[in-house]
Design an enzyme around this catalytic site. Structure first.
Site, mmCIF file in Angstrom:
data_model
loop_
_atom_site.group_PDB
_atom_site.id
_atom_site.type_symbol
_atom_site.label_atom_id
_atom_site.label_comp_id
_atom_site.label_asym_id
_atom_site.label_seq_id
_atom_site.Cartn_x
_atom_site.Cartn_y
_atom_site.Cartn_z
ATOM 1 N N GLU A 105 10.366 17.511 13.930
ATOM 2 C CA GLU A 105 10.461 17.293 12.419
ATOM 3 C C GLU A 105 9.585 18.220 11.570
ATOM 4 O O GLU A 105 8.379 18.061 11.827
ATOM 5 C CB GLU A 105 10.398 15.730 12.117
ATOM 6 C CG GLU A 105 10.623 15.424 10.787
ATOM 7 C CD GLU A 105 10.396 14.070 10.456
ATOM 8 O OE1 GLU A 105 9.469 13.570 10.702
ATOM 9 O OE2 GLU A 105 11.330 13.468 9.848
ATOM 10 N N CYS A 113 13.844 11.756 5.457
ATOM 11 C CA CYS A 113 13.912 11.382 6.772
ATOM 12 C C CYS A 113 15.334 11.686 7.430
ATOM 13 O O CYS A 113 15.341 11.857 8.604
ATOM 14 C CB CYS A 113 13.567 9.762 7.385
ATOM 15 S SG CYS A 113 12.155 9.253 6.540
ATOM 16 N N GLY A 120 7.153 6.121 7.310
ATOM 17 C CA GLY A 120 6.122 7.219 7.557
ATOM 18 C C GLY A 120 6.323 8.041 8.698
ATOM 19 O O GLY A 120 7.528 8.120 9.407
ATOM 20 N N GLY A 121 5.271 8.887 9.125
ATOM 21 C CA GLY A 121 5.301 9.725 10.248
ATOM 22 C C GLY A 121 5.137 8.949 11.774
ATOM 23 O O GLY A 121 4.811 7.881 11.828
ATOM 24 N N LYS A 135 0.861 -1.082 0.007
ATOM 25 C CA LYS A 135 -0.225 -0.080 0.037
ATOM 26 C C LYS A 135 0.852 1.179 -0.011
ATOM 27 O O LYS A 135 1.746 1.386 1.096
ATOM 28 C CB LYS A 135 -1.011 -0.026 1.132
ATOM 29 C CG LYS A 135 -1.818 1.244 1.183
ATOM 30 C CD LYS A 135 -1.504 1.960 2.449
ATOM 31 C CE LYS A 135 -2.169 3.436 2.631
ATOM 32 N NZ LYS A 135 -1.843 4.383 1.564
HETATM 33 C C1 UN1 Z 1 14.086 8.518 3.689
HETATM 34 O O1 UN1 Z 1 14.180 9.675 3.506
HETATM 35 O O2 UN1 Z 1 13.324 7.949 4.208
HETATM 36 O O3 UN1 Z 1 19.846 8.513 2.761
HETATM 37 C C2 UN1 Z 1 15.271 7.709 2.904
HETATM 38 C C3 UN1 Z 1 19.480 8.934 1.948
HETATM 39 C C4 UN1 Z 1 18.528 8.130 0.920
HETATM 40 C C5 UN1 Z 1 17.450 7.456 1.602
HETATM 41 C C6 UN1 Z 1 16.476 8.383 2.215
HETATM 42 N N1 UN1 Z 1 19.163 7.026 0.469
HETATM 43 O O4 UN1 Z 1 18.841 10.069 2.047
#
Ligand code: UN1
Length: 495
Positions: free
Chosen positions: A385, A286, A230-231, A177
């Site tokens: 964040e 992230c 995700g969050g 999903k």
């Molecule tokens: C993410 O933002 O969840 O290291 C993954 C990085 C990428 C992956 C990020 N190769 O910035």
């Protein structure tokens, strides 16, 4: 008015299906607000059908030798390589990251699928000595069964592939999903596996909302493992629901990733790193650099360098290869980021940007200026964040204070130290509370052959990518083979 955009269905049991009368939603190009394609808003009944298909396909897929599963992955990697330019463009059009990064997203997918294909000829267990004679002890890996892969929009091909390729090579069947606003990218991913010859029912795809499709997946007792990126709030909900059924739930959640810039750093090198870390992907990784923790001796100089450099940093059409930063991914993203910028204006000093961009091409999409705040540690913008192009800069007296500030957040995904002092570099590896530490490189840019994940609220202890990715999707079986032809008692027999 009838929609003019292409319509896609769900992929269940090896067939694309559009349930009659299904509700639909569209995805939108965030640089232009043009609709791109239409997708089914899946229901609990669709999830049930998809899980049933995955369940039915599991025994044969489990029986398929892992190197043969690897051959299918290699075919997928080849097909995606052929389609790289087209799919990279779809990533940029649907998610908004600049085209170099759109192609990079696809390359990360290809790299990982290839890497996992090779895992089909490894999937190592252990052989371990027995305390008894003529007894052989080993471990083997077995698939978990049907797994759910629930993925975000910021790496709309790479993150699905991190999960799908690892789950497939280990012999699981899948219900996937995707995030709704990058459903076209997800469809491209599924089409690649379909073309590679993944048997019907092994990979199923249900689009729709987290509240309906995600929840139905997590609640289905036939699914024993849920892999979610995700969050934090959605992740917590998945974890709690999963816990009630004692499911394995793998979480990859947020970050508030710092660059620690020391007084002896190579400042021009750090400048390019901070720029890429903070504003690459419009800060929507992230791993994005959202805090810059700077030694007071180079603070003024570096901030001047940064703002001067930003004046030459182009924000605009993400399909133009000269553009440094495209739009943010959606109206929701823009709203949330602008709200944080308003919070920042109240609690900190705005040093650069701080606005929605307007005029010309900007009026057509969701464009936010790269933004820099000078702030004390402890403000909301320095700890929460934001997931956007907003960098909080914090002045510190020395390395120890930098580490204290870096660690005083609830997240712990990535981190970075710029220094020329090798001893300090190695200390930082020990000191920084994060799953990933970079030395003299920004917080983004992880490679697929190494583990990826974080500590504290960034997750619940698992790692994706690298060879450890297979831990997420396998059960370990311990095997004792007694070939002594007599009853031997562990812990009791002395000879
Ligand atoms: C993410 O933002 O969840 O290291 C993954 C990085 C990428 C992956 C990020 N190769 O910035």
């Amino acid at each position: 008015m009838a929609s003019q955009v292409p319509e896609y269905g769900l992929f269940i049991g090896g067939k694309w299906v559009s349930p009659p009368g299904a509700q639909r939603f569209e995805t939108v190009n965030p640089a232009t607000k043009e609709p791109l394609a239409s997708f089914v808003s899946g229901t609990a009944a669709d999830v049930d059908r998809a899980v049933t298909a995955a369940h039915g396909a599991f025994p044969a897929w489990k029986e398929t030798p892992a190197p043969k599963r690897g051959d299918i992955l290699l075919a997928a990697a080849r097909i995606l390589t052929e389609r790289k330019a087209a799919v990279g463009r779809v990533v940029t059009q649907e998610m908004g990251k600049v085209i170099g990064e759109g192609l990079g997203d696809v390359q990360e997918s290809i790299d990982f699928i290839e890497y996992m294909a090779g895992e089909g000829r490894r999937l190592f267990g252990e052989t371990v000595p027995s305390e008894l004679r003529r007894k052989f002890c080993l471990t083997v890996r077995q698939p978990k069964g049907v797994v759910a892969c629930i993925t975000p929009w910021n790496f709309p091909t790479a993150i699905p592939n991190w999960k799908i390729a690892a789950a497939l090579i280990t012999g699981n069947t899948i219900v996937f999903k995707p995030a709704s606003n990058t459903a076209l990218c997800a469809t491209e991913v599924v089409k690649v596996y379909e073309a590679a010859g993944v048997p019907p029912g092994v990979l199923n795809f249900v689009t729709g909302s987290g509240g309906v499709v995600g929840t139905a997946l997590v609640e289905d007792p036939r699914i024993r493992t849920v892999s979610f990126t995700g969050g934090v709030e959605a992740g917590r909900d998945v974890y709690v629901r999963g816990a009630k059924q004692l499911k394995m739930v793998h979480l990859e959640l947020g970050g508030k990733n710092p660059v620690l810039l020391m007084e002896d750093a190579d400042l021009p090198l750090a400048l390019e790193g901070v720029l890429f870390g903070a504003f690459g992907t419009s800060g929507q990784r992230c791993t994005a650099t959202s805090r810059l923790i700077v030694h007071e001796k180079v603070y003024d100089q570096f901030l001047t360098m940064l703002t001067e450099r930003l004046a030459r940093f182009s924000v605009g059409d993400p399909l133009d290869p000269r553009t440094g930063m495209g739009p943010v991914a959606s109206a929701d993203q823009e709203k949330k980021i602008l709200e944080y910028i308003e919070i920042g204006k109240k609690e900190a000093k705005l040093r650069y940007g701080g606005t929605k961009l307007t005029g010309g091409i900007y009026d057509r999409g969701y464009f936010v200026a790269p933004t820099i705040f000078e702030t004390e540690h402890g403000t909301r913008i320095s700890k929460e964040e934001i997931f956007g192009p907003v960098l909080s800069v914090i002045r510190v007296r020395d390395y120890d204070e930098a580490v204290r500030v870096a660690n005083d957040v609830t997240y712990g995904l990535s981190s970075s130290l710029y220094t020329r002092d090798v001893n300090r570099a190695f200390r930082a590896i020990d000191d920084l509370e994060a799953g990933i530490t970079y030395i003299n490189a920004p917080t983004i840019g992880a490679e697929v052959q190494l583990p990826f994940g974080g500590v504290k609220n960034t997750g619940n202890g698992g790692r994706e990518a690298g060879s450890v990715a297979i831990d997420e999707f396998t059960e370990i079986k311990t095997v004792f083979v007694d070939f002594s032809a007599k009853l031997q008692k562990a812990q009791i027999d002395s000879e």
